[in-house]
Write a protein that holds these residues in place. Structure first.
Motif, PDB file in Angstrom:
ATOM      1  N   LEU A  69     -27.726 -15.899 -23.072  1.00  0.00           N
ATOM      2  CA  LEU A  69     -28.796 -15.658 -24.040  1.00  0.00           C
ATOM      3  C   LEU A  69     -29.491 -16.955 -24.444  1.00  0.00           C
ATOM      4  O   LEU A  69     -30.716 -16.998 -24.603  1.00  0.00           O
ATOM      5  CB  LEU A  69     -28.230 -14.961 -25.279  1.00  0.00           C
ATOM      6  N   ILE A  70     -28.723 -18.011 -24.591  1.00  0.00           N
ATOM      7  CA  ILE A  70     -29.330 -19.310 -24.923  1.00  0.00           C
ATOM      8  C   ILE A  70     -30.163 -19.818 -23.755  1.00  0.00           C
ATOM      9  O   ILE A  70     -31.287 -20.293 -23.934  1.00  0.00           O
ATOM     10  CB  ILE A  70     -28.237 -20.330 -25.306  1.00  0.00           C
ATOM     11  N   GLY A  71     -29.613 -19.708 -22.541  1.00  0.00           N
ATOM     12  CA  GLY A  71     -30.329 -20.196 -21.361  1.00  0.00           C
ATOM     13  C   GLY A  71     -31.646 -19.485 -21.117  1.00  0.00           C
ATOM     14  O   GLY A  71     -32.571 -20.053 -20.529  1.00  0.00           O
ATOM     15  N   GLU A  72     -31.748 -18.237 -21.569  1.00  0.00           N
ATOM     16  CA  GLU A  72     -33.019 -17.514 -21.451  1.00  0.00           C
ATOM     17  C   GLU A  72     -34.088 -18.072 -22.383  1.00  0.00           C
ATOM     18  O   GLU A  72     -35.283 -17.894 -22.134  1.00  0.00           O
ATOM     19  CB  GLU A  72     -32.798 -16.034 -21.769  1.00  0.00           C
ATOM     20  N   ARG A  73     -33.664 -18.736 -23.454  1.00  0.00           N
ATOM     21  CA  ARG A  73     -34.586 -19.188 -24.484  1.00  0.00           C
ATOM     22  C   ARG A  73     -34.964 -20.660 -24.378  1.00  0.00           C
ATOM     23  O   ARG A  73     -36.069 -21.040 -24.755  1.00  0.00           O
ATOM     24  CB  ARG A  73     -33.976 -18.944 -25.870  1.00  0.00           C
ATOM     25  N   CYS A  74     -34.031 -21.499 -23.896  1.00  0.00           N
ATOM     26  CA  CYS A  74     -34.302 -22.942 -23.905  1.00  0.00           C
ATOM     27  C   CYS A  74     -33.364 -23.659 -22.942  1.00  0.00           C
ATOM     28  O   CYS A  74     -32.451 -23.054 -22.377  1.00  0.00           O
ATOM     29  CB  CYS A  74     -34.159 -23.516 -25.324  1.00  0.00           C
ATOM     30  N   ASP A  75     -33.594 -24.953 -22.774  1.00  0.00           N
ATOM     31  CA  ASP A  75     -32.833 -25.745 -21.801  1.00  0.00           C
ATOM     32  C   ASP A  75     -31.773 -26.624 -22.460  1.00  0.00           C
ATOM     33  O   ASP A  75     -31.328 -27.615 -21.870  1.00  0.00           O
ATOM     34  CB  ASP A  75     -33.777 -26.607 -20.966  1.00  0.00           C
ATOM     35  N   ILE A  76     -31.352 -26.283 -23.682  1.00  0.00           N
ATOM     36  CA  ILE A  76     -30.351 -27.083 -24.384  1.00  0.00           C
ATOM     37  C   ILE A  76     -29.068 -27.174 -23.560  1.00  0.00           C
ATOM     38  O   ILE A  76     -28.722 -26.264 -22.809  1.00  0.00           O
ATOM     39  CB  ILE A  76     -30.087 -26.466 -25.777  1.00  0.00           C
TER      40      ILE A  76
END
Length: 293
Positions: A69-76
């Motif tokens: 879910l994080i990877g879908e939103r940003c490259d952190i």
């Protein structure tokens, strides 16, 4: 102008929504909070997982859901914990009535495809929620955890709570080849009454621990509770990197509950006022020697 890596630790394994309703515990909440923190300038997300009932877990499936879910939103940069927590899957009741943090469960934090993972090599006993909880990470367990990270292509974030962790486990395992420079060492200071064996925060203690670091190390500082703001500010002044978030500190100011993005935004403002810049996730990967995403 220095580049400073800002890590957000949004959840942790112990805090609860009863203490701070802003605490994200479920995958969608965690991803939304990390995305908001990334927009404020965070480059690494140090993640703990929770079960649907908010109890702590290192379940790889839940971690993969959060990471995706994080990877879908940003490259952190994704950094999963192997420290676990004080509830849920992590605890095994012993015949003597004590509770032990399950090392086998902690290892699962390496199995969800993260770029980094926290290396928690501590051994301590503490009381939490009326339970006496033992966390036992023997030298052989430390080596098993380091080997699991190496096999998975994960870079350790070495968690140190006092000089003994630097001088014993971290240095020993680095010398045995379980990490490549630069070594990223996160110093956790300021915990109340020595929680998890952590040293109190002071300028002298932090400066002394920095001098003990192995060659080719770079350091990050996490301050617990009211130590968060002075400890991270001193870290910037001493050429280090910083971690903030609700895992470590529920409050923005006395009596004012925080959000993760508020704590990140304040840290980024301090970095700018001191004449430096926060890194992007891509720059953080370059500094740490991680592959480009």
């Amino acid at each position: 102008m220095a580049k400073v890596i800002v890590t957000v630790a949004p959840t942790g394994g112990m805090a609860s929504k009863a203490q701070n309703p802003n605490l994200p515990t479920q995958p969608e909440e965690i991803a939304a909070s990390v995305h908001a923190s990334w927009k404020e300038g965070a480059a690494i997300a140090a993640l703990h997982a929770r079960r649907p009932d908010d109890a702590a877990t290192c379940n790889a499936g839940i971690y993969r859901r959060i990471n995706g879910l994080i990877g879908e939103r940003c490259d952190i940069v994704i950094n999963n914990s192997t420290g676990g927590g004080s509830s849920g899957d992590m605890l095994v009741e012993r015949p003597d009535g004590l509770f032990e943090s399950s090392f086998e469960e902690r290892l699962k934090g390496c199995d969800a495809g993260a770029e980094m993972a926290t290396f928690d090599g501590m051994t301590f006993a503490d009381v939490h929620g009326g339970r006496e909880i033992c966390v036992i990470t023997t030298p052989s367990r430390c080596e098993a955890l380091a080997r699991r990270m190496q096999e998975r292509g994960i870079k350790p974030e070495w968690e140190v709570f006092g000089p003994q962790h630097i001088l014993q486990d971290v240095t020993r395992l680095i010398e045995k080849g379980y990490d490549k420079p630069p070594y990223y060492i996160n110093m956790v200071l300021g915990a109340d009454k020595g929680f998890q064996g952590a040293m109190p925060y002071s300028h002298d203690i932090l400066a002394a621990m920095i001098r003990m670091l192995p060659p080719q190390s770079i350091f990050c500082v996490s301050g617990i509770g009211p130590a968060q703001l002075p400890a991270t500010t001193q870290a910037i002044l001493l050429g280090g990197h910083v971690r903030v978030g609700l895992e470590d500190n529920n409050y923005y100011a006395r009596g004012q509950l925080a959000t993760n993005e508020q704590l990140v935004a304040r840290t980024v403002r301090i970095i700018a006022e001191l004449g430096h810049e926060p890194t992007t996730p891509s720059e953080a990967r370059d500094i740490l020697g991680l592959p480009a995403r």
